[in-house]
Design an enzyme around this catalytic site. Structure first.
Site, short mmCIF file in Angstrom:
data_model
loop_
_atom_site.label_atom_id
_atom_site.label_comp_id
_atom_site.label_asym_id
_atom_site.label_seq_id
_atom_site.Cartn_x
_atom_site.Cartn_y
_atom_site.Cartn_z
N LEU A 64 -7.34 3.28 -1.13
CA LEU A 64 -7.01 2.00 -1.75
C LEU A 64 -8.11 1.50 -2.69
O LEU A 64 -9.27 1.38 -2.29
CB LEU A 64 -6.79 0.97 -0.63
CG LEU A 64 -6.24 -0.39 -1.03
CD1 LEU A 64 -4.82 -0.26 -1.54
CD2 LEU A 64 -6.30 -1.35 0.14
N ILE A 118 0.86 -1.19 0.00
CA ILE A 118 0.00 0.00 0.00
C ILE A 118 0.89 1.24 0.00
O ILE A 118 1.88 1.29 0.73
CB ILE A 118 -0.94 0.00 1.23
CG1 ILE A 118 -1.90 -1.19 1.13
CG2 ILE A 118 -1.69 1.32 1.34
CD1 ILE A 118 -2.78 -1.38 2.36
N HIS A 150 -6.53 -4.38 -10.44
CA HIS A 150 -7.03 -5.02 -9.23
C HIS A 150 -7.93 -6.18 -9.64
O HIS A 150 -8.81 -6.02 -10.51
CB HIS A 150 -7.82 -4.00 -8.40
CG HIS A 150 -8.37 -4.60 -7.14
ND1 HIS A 150 -7.56 -4.90 -6.07
CD2 HIS A 150 -9.61 -5.00 -6.81
CE1 HIS A 150 -8.31 -5.45 -5.13
NE2 HIS A 150 -9.56 -5.52 -5.55
N1 NHR Z 1 -1.86 2.40 -2.77
C1 NHR Z 1 -2.79 3.34 -2.78
N2 NHR Z 1 -2.59 4.42 -2.03
N3 NHR Z 1 -3.94 3.23 -3.51
C2 NHR Z 1 -4.16 2.13 -4.23
O1 NHR Z 1 -5.28 2.05 -4.94
C3 NHR Z 1 -3.20 1.08 -4.25
C4 NHR Z 1 -2.04 1.27 -3.49
C5 NHR Z 1 -1.05 0.27 -3.44
C6 NHR Z 1 -1.23 -0.91 -4.11
C7 NHR Z 1 -2.61 -2.48 -5.43
C8 NHR Z 1 -3.62 -3.23 -4.54
C9 NHR Z 1 -4.60 -4.09 -5.25
O2 NHR Z 1 -4.87 -3.89 -6.42
C10 NHR Z 1 -2.40 -1.13 -4.85
C11 NHR Z 1 -3.38 -0.13 -4.93
C12 NHR Z 1 -1.56 -4.36 -1.61
C13 NHR Z 1 -2.48 -4.38 -0.59
C14 NHR Z 1 -2.07 -4.75 0.83
O3 NHR Z 1 -2.91 -4.90 1.70
C15 NHR Z 1 -3.79 -4.03 -0.87
C16 NHR Z 1 -4.13 -3.65 -2.15
C17 NHR Z 1 -3.19 -3.62 -3.18
C18 NHR Z 1 -1.91 -4.01 -2.90
N4 NHR Z 1 -0.74 -4.86 1.10
C19 NHR Z 1 -0.17 -5.18 2.39
C20 NHR Z 1 0.47 -3.94 3.01
O4 NHR Z 1 0.57 -3.92 4.26
C21 NHR Z 1 0.91 -6.24 2.28
C22 NHR Z 1 0.39 -7.52 1.70
C23 NHR Z 1 1.48 -8.46 1.22
O5 NHR Z 1 2.67 -8.11 1.27
O6 NHR Z 1 1.11 -9.56 0.76
O7 NHR Z 1 0.93 -3.03 2.30
O8 NHR Z 1 -5.20 -4.98 -4.60
C1 GAR Z 2 -2.76 -10.24 -10.52
O1 GAR Z 2 -3.91 -11.06 -10.49
C2 GAR Z 2 -3.10 -8.86 -10.02
O2 GAR Z 2 -4.37 -8.42 -10.43
C3 GAR Z 2 -3.07 -9.07 -8.55
O3 GAR Z 2 -2.00 -9.95 -8.30
C4 GAR Z 2 -1.75 -10.72 -9.47
C5 GAR Z 2 -0.34 -10.48 -9.91
O4 GAR Z 2 0.03 -11.37 -10.92
N1 GAR Z 2 -2.86 -7.85 -7.85
C6 GAR Z 2 -3.18 -7.70 -6.59
O5 GAR Z 2 -3.75 -8.55 -5.95
C7 GAR Z 2 -2.77 -6.38 -5.98
N2 GAR Z 2 -3.05 -6.41 -4.60
P1 GAR Z 2 1.30 -11.07 -11.83
O6 GAR Z 2 2.45 -10.76 -10.89
O7 GAR Z 2 1.53 -12.37 -12.55
O8 GAR Z 2 0.97 -9.94 -12.73
#
Ligand code: NHR
Ligand code: GAR
Length: 211
Positions: free
Chosen positions: A144, A92, A109
């Site tokens: 997010l 995030i 997403h």
């Molecule tokens: N940041 C912002 N400010 N806004 C968005 O829309 C974002 C973002 C960062 C990443 C991708 C996202 C997704 O498509 C994304 C969109 C990670 C998490 C999460 O909970 C949630 C959503 C997304 C990416 N990450 C944890 C954290 O503490 C760690 C999880 C892990 O390492 O597996 O950052 O879903």
């Molecule tokens: C994809 O399904 C993407 O939409 C998702 O993770 C996968 C990554 O695959 N993203 C998230 O869940 C972000 N939180 P990839 O590394 O093979 O592109």
């Protein structure tokens, strides 16, 4: 020539789809770098094999999200990006980072937003009894998974689905819609107003996939 920087955390299959479409369709853009927060991300090997610069900024080396994001932005800015693409990037991002790249930061997403922001989207869609699932490409805002929607793909949820089978069905569509959205962006074909994104020539911003 526009510069695209792609952020990954793992496999990088969406990154591969974008790299390949950029080359095959001869976009007026180049993939300037692939940046990962994990040194072990499989996608880094693909990038290196294709002669693309790579960098790793390991979030575990920083004691705050702000410090990590500041270094990440410093590394990204070294590649002079016109567009930053989150492709399976799993950290995030802080408001300061998002504001710095406002209007030039895209994410994919794996759900039909605004349903199921956050993690474990496929399991949550199955658990909720959804009959449709999918993926969304959106501009990133500080909140997010809430930014303006560029394109969505919808797929059926089948009674036999597991998180794994549903994620595979959705991923095939991700590989179609993400390169398309990135191309639209670098070719300046998108207009954003009132939080809504329109393709200027009216290209369909929804994909229906039966399989
Ligand atoms: N940041 C912002 N400010 N806004 C968005 O829309 C974002 C973002 C960062 C990443 C991708 C996202 C997704 O498509 C994304 C969109 C990670 C998490 C999460 O909970 C949630 C959503 C997304 C990416 N990450 C944890 C954290 O503490 C760690 C999880 C892990 O390492 O597996 O950052 O879903
Ligand atoms: C994809 O399904 C993407 O939409 C998702 O993770 C996968 C990554 O695959 N993203 C998230 O869940 C972000 N939180 P990839 O590394 O093979 O592109």
């Amino acid at each position: 020539m526009k510069n695209i920087v792609i952020l990954i955390s793992g496999r990088g299959s969406n990154m591969e789809a974008i790299v390949q479409a950029c080359a095959q369709e001869k976009w007026g853009a180049r993939i300037a770098a692939i940046v990962s927060n994990k040194a072990t991300a499989a996608g880094l090997a693909f990038a290196a094999q294709h002669g693309i610069d790579t960098a790793v900024v390991d979030h575990k080396q920083f004691d705050s999200r702000e410090a990590f994001d500041a270094e990440l932005a410093r590394v990204i800015d070294g590649f002079q990006p016109d567009l930053v693409v989150l492709a399976g990037f799993m950290r995030i991002l802080t408001e300061g980072f998002v504001r710095h790249y406002e209007g030039r930061l895209l994410n994919i997403h794996p759900s039909l937003l605004p349903a199921f922001p956050g993690l474990h989207t496929h399991e949550r869609a199955i658990e909720a009894g959804c009959k449709l699932a999918g993926a969304t490409v959106h501009l990133v805002t500080p909140e997010l998974d809430h930014g303006p929607i560029v394109i969505q793909a919808a797929v059926p949820v089948l009674p036999s689905d597991t998180g794994e089978s549903l994620s595979a069905r959705v991923l095939r569509q991700e590989h179609l819609i993400y390169p398309r959205a990135v191309r639209w962006f670098v070719e300046d074909q998108l207009t954003v107003s009132n939080g809504r994104v329109q393709h200027q020539a009216g290209a369909p911003q929804v994909v229906w996939a039966a399989d």
